[in-house]
Design a protein around this motif. Structure first.
Motif, mmCIF file in Angstrom:
data_model
loop_
_atom_site.group_PDB
_atom_site.id
_atom_site.type_symbol
_atom_site.label_atom_id
_atom_site.label_comp_id
_atom_site.label_asym_id
_atom_site.label_seq_id
_atom_site.Cartn_x
_atom_site.Cartn_y
_atom_site.Cartn_z
ATOM 1 N N GLY A 1 22.358 -4.460 -21.371
ATOM 2 C CA GLY A 1 22.284 -3.180 -22.073
ATOM 3 C C GLY A 1 21.748 -2.083 -21.170
ATOM 4 N N GLN B 1 24.404 -1.038 -18.688
ATOM 5 C CA GLN B 1 25.348 -0.099 -19.277
ATOM 6 C C GLN B 1 24.763 1.308 -19.343
ATOM 7 N N GLU C 1 27.048 -3.720 -29.311
ATOM 8 C CA GLU C 1 27.133 -5.154 -29.033
ATOM 9 C C GLU C 1 25.752 -5.768 -28.895
ATOM 10 N N GLU C 2 24.853 -5.050 -28.201
ATOM 11 C CA GLU C 2 23.498 -5.552 -27.964
ATOM 12 C C GLU C 2 22.710 -5.698 -29.259
ATOM 13 N N SER D 1 31.440 -3.022 -23.888
ATOM 14 C CA SER D 1 30.692 -4.000 -24.685
ATOM 15 C C SER D 1 31.592 -4.704 -25.684
ATOM 16 N N PHE E 1 32.266 -7.750 -22.715
ATOM 17 C CA PHE E 1 31.169 -8.619 -23.154
ATOM 18 C C PHE E 1 31.441 -9.211 -24.537
#
Length: 510
Positions: free
Chosen positions: A60, A63, A238-239, A437, A441
């Protein structure tokens, strides 16, 4: 426009305009600043694994190191361009390059991921003051018949920045100068920025909008809020497991954008000083070009970050090996950009840009095929062909697209238009980085065994490239809204007399 020693033409007392030779020195200075910005984006990507290992940054945070810059850049570009129109483009350029240099020093001496992210956001904000002035100064300084050559040079600079960034990043990271590891990738900006500041004071002439304008603070707030509501949830989604507030924020951003447009219309009627000149969107070439810039930025945002992660974290390559792998791509960009405006667009018009989009898409499809066939055993030389094809395609787009968007923009709105061009591309870039993401990911298992990591990255890379290919197909379709054929001579008259009525038919050439 304010009369200065460095306008596109000088009067000699007889009414005859003579070009000022110093405009080429000014061009070299502002192009150096643009080059520094381009290098700073690409140089960071190649050093991501080293930064992650040294600072213990999460995915994260990684990014944010890339997207935070893009987000601050995008959010501030329109404002930066308008500030240049109001207070002087030279003044804002010098403030921006000074702030960019200071922020680079803070990045280089960051003690943790939080400080690096904050410094990168500051760096993006300063770039937002500096970069819009580049195209504005070019637009205000050079007569129309010279701008094709200038934008061709700009396209070549884009390619040179693309090759220099990864190479410099790889070399500086591998050399580990003075035990500083990745930090010289930021510190290298210090001598370049100081030199640009000193020479800019001497050689760049001042210019601003011919009528007094005011800064639209409410417009600034609305535009910034809308961008943050759209991009922040994409980066963190996403995180955080895609929380409800993220979806609501992205939907709400559309309402804020609509409110922004309504307020800009009101501001135009009230005092004629909106943040964004909405009348520019009535010019077909400008509106279509802006849409292409946005989607093009999405494709680039997706590709460049996942490409770096694929090579260094998936294939286990060193920064130097990954950096040198990109040389064929960047050389191809420079070559195609150098000839597209001068040779191809005057003859083939819009077809050149559309061929560029299809060529890039073909390069991505070839890359997907090779990644699938060779897996983790792929070699750099095997990547050369798809990278050359992609580079040629990108070069056919970057230089003529900028010229097409600005071709009919009145000089008094050059800063606002330049800010919009850069804003939408950076907004697209930030959207692309946010989508990483999801498309990269998001398709990887959170609990991978060491033996499975390589192929997981290869599969995720292919998935991301399919998305980038779809975006390029959308770009090809959007390009049908650009003027089909170039028209010579229309912009020269407008450049000679900024107060003359503008030609309604959009043009593609300078």
């Amino acid at each position: 426009m304010t009369s200065t020693p460095l306008q596109s033409e000088q009067t000699d007392g007889t009414g005859t305009g003579t070009p000022d030779r110093r405009r080429w020195f000014a061009l070299a200075i502002v192009m150096t600043a643009a080059f520094m910005d381009l290098v700073d984006v690409t140089i960071v990507n190649i050093a991501v694994p080293s930064i992650r290992q040294d600072l213990g940054a999460t995915f994260g945070a990684i990014q944010w190191i890339t997207a935070g810059y893009a987000l601050a850049f995008a959010a501030g570009l329109i404002t930066g361009g308008r500030l240049g129109d109001i207070y002087g483009r030279k003044r804002l350029f010098l403030i921006g390059i000074a702030g960019f240099t200071l922020a680079s020093a803070l990045c280089g001496f960051a003690t943790g991921p939080e400080m690096l992210v904050a410094s990168r956001i500051l760096q993006g904000g300063m770039a937002a003051l500096m970069v819009p002035q580049v195209l504005s100064i070019v637009h205000a300084t050079f007569p129309a018949h010279e701008r094709g050559k200038v934008f061709g040079l700009f396209g070549a600079i884009v390619g040179l920045g693309a090759v220099s960034g990864p190479m410099l990043g790889a070399l500086l990271t591998e050399w580990n100068l003075f035990g500083l590891e990745w930090r010289p990738i930021f510190l290298i900006n210090l001598p370049v920025g100081i030199m640009g500041l000193v020479l800019g004071v001497r050689f760049i002439g001042e210019s601003k909008a011919p009528k007094a304008l005011r800064l639209d603070l409410i417009g600034v707030a609305l535009a910034t809020l809308a961008l943050l509501m759209l991009i922040y949830p994409l980066i963190r989604g996403e995180e955080l497991g895609w929380p409800l507030w993220g979806h609501l924020a992205m939907i709400g951003s559309l309402a804020v954008f609509a409110l922004f447009v309504a307020y800009e219309r009101y501001k135009t009627r009230k005092d004629g000083s909106p943040l964004v000149e909405l009348s520019l969107f009535r010019v077909k070439s400008f509106a279509a070009g802006i849409a292409v810039q946005l989607t093009f930025g999405v494709a680039l945002g997706i590709f460049f970050l996942v490409w770096t992660l694929y090579m260094q974290m998936g294939l286990g390559w060193s920064a130097l090996r990954a950096g040198t792998t990109g040389i064929p791509f960047s050389m191809a960009v420079s070559l195609a950009a150098g000839i597209s405006v001068q040779k191809l667009v005057p003859r083939f018009g819009r077809k050149v840009l559309q061929a560029g989009a299809l060529t890039m898409a073909a390069g991505l499809l070839l890359y997907i095929w090779e990644a699938d066939r060779y897996g983790t055993a792929i070699h750099p030389w095997q990547m050369a062909l798809p990278l050359v094809v992609m580079g040629l395609g990108m070069g056919l787009i970057v230089a003529p697209l900028t010229d097409a968007v600005l071709s009919e923009v009145p000089r008094e709105h050059a800063g606002s238009a330049s800010g919009l061009i850069n804003t939408v591309q950076q907004m697209g870039n930030a959207l692309g980085l946010g989508l990483v993401s999801v498309v990269f990911f998001g398709v990887m298992d959170d609990h991978l065994t060491p033996d499975a990591v390589g192929m997981a990255f290869v599969d995720a890379f292919q998935n991301a490239l399919w998305w980038a290919t779809a975006v390029l197909v959308a770009i090809f379709c959007l390009m049908f809204a650009l003027p089909a054929r170039p028209r010579a001579g229309t912009e020269d008259a407008a450049a000679a007399d900024p107060e003359a009525p503008r030609v309604k038919e959009p043009v593609l050439t300078p």
